[in-house]
Scaffold this active site. Structure first.
Site, PDB file in Angstrom:
ATOM      1  N   GLU A  37       0.863  -1.310  -0.098  1.00 27.84           N
ATOM      2  CA  GLU A  37       0.042  -0.270   0.030  1.00 27.84           C
ATOM      3  C   GLU A  37       0.882   1.146  -0.057  1.00 27.84           C
ATOM      4  O   GLU A  37       0.499   2.117  -0.718  1.00 27.84           O
ATOM      5  CB  GLU A  37      -0.855   0.212   1.038  1.00 27.84           C
ATOM      6  N   CYS A  69      -2.274  -2.877   7.584  1.00 27.24           N
ATOM      7  CA  CYS A  69      -1.799  -2.853   9.020  1.00 27.24           C
ATOM      8  C   CYS A  69      -1.546  -1.458   9.430  1.00 27.24           C
ATOM      9  O   CYS A  69      -2.257  -0.642   8.744  1.00 27.24           O
ATOM     10  CB  CYS A  69      -0.294  -3.175   8.785  1.00 27.24           C
TER      11      CYS A  69
END
Lengths: 159, 159
Positions: free
Chosen positions: B48, B76
């Site tokens: 990401e 996360c």
């Protein structure tokens, strides 16, 4: 922490939110960074992320075991996550960020026992200086905006 | 999401945890990334973050307004923070991460009303594929470790 504060001053000179960070290993600086979001036009270019990336390059390892991170302002969500992901055992921050701080203010994310890593946190070193440089920065921005609005108003009166 | 899954497959081929991400703007891919933590030895090199950094470069802006992020696994803490910091309005993720997922599993960080940005979250696209590639990856690692232990045991028997 004085070197992290020097990094914050560099950010301020560039018109960036004045936050600085360093990573230390065996009493040596192995990574440093200051906020570069505006200059780099990169949402991830926070002081802590840049210092962690630099430290990983120095050690050629994504694991920053036996390292300490010093940062002038309480880390945000992204930077708290970068601290966890690099397995840094210990951080020191200067002043709290009541709006986005994820270490003490909004959450205590670095101390969540469900995660596979926890971090020792100390705060308050260079608290006054770190807080003052932020307050000055945002006051200057507000003053500049006010002046801009006023000059726009005056020019409208002459249109 | 199929392109995010293609990115995850690239990570797997490199021996990285198989997670992939893409950022879309006006139906165009403007950033893509797959996990490169081991290759780059960089704790921040998650799919990401790399996709967001690439998207910022493409738009020359740290604000990813009117963009969507597609990622195969629940973000996360660090990646959730990068999503917030880039002001992405919308994300889609494939499968949950019960151990470190910060969007649904451990926290719902992208929906915290105290922060200055919230994110619309959808999940389940390519859920089976995204989950399967992760399970296969970790099973292979466990099998390899078992074989390694066994071969060590055999060689000890001959010492």
């Amino acid at each position: 922490m004085s070197l992290a504060f020097e990094e914050a001053k560099k950010a301020k000179l560039m018109g960036e939110v004045p936050i600085g960070a360093v990573v230390v290993h065996n009493n040596q600086i192995i990574g440093r960074g200051h906020n570069l979001r505006e200059k780099n036009q990169d949402a991830t270019a926070h002081a802590e992320v840049l210092a962690i990336q630099a430290a990983c390059r120095t050690l050629n390892s994504w694991r920053l075991w036996d390292c300490q991170l010093f940062v002038t302002v309480e880390p945000c969500m992204m930077c708290s996550g970068a601290i966890i992901n690099s397995q840094l055992p210990e951080i020191y921050f200067g002043t709290r960020d009541p709006k986005a701080g994820m270490v003490q203010s909004l959450y205590q994310l670095l101390n969540d026992q469900r995660l596979n890593h926890q971090v020792r946190v100390s705060e308050g070193l260079f608290q006054k200086e770190s807080s003052q440089i932020m307050q000055d920065f945002f006051r200057e921005i507000r003053d500049r905006r006010k002046k801009f609005k006023k000059s726009k108003q005056i020019s409208r009166n002459f249109e």
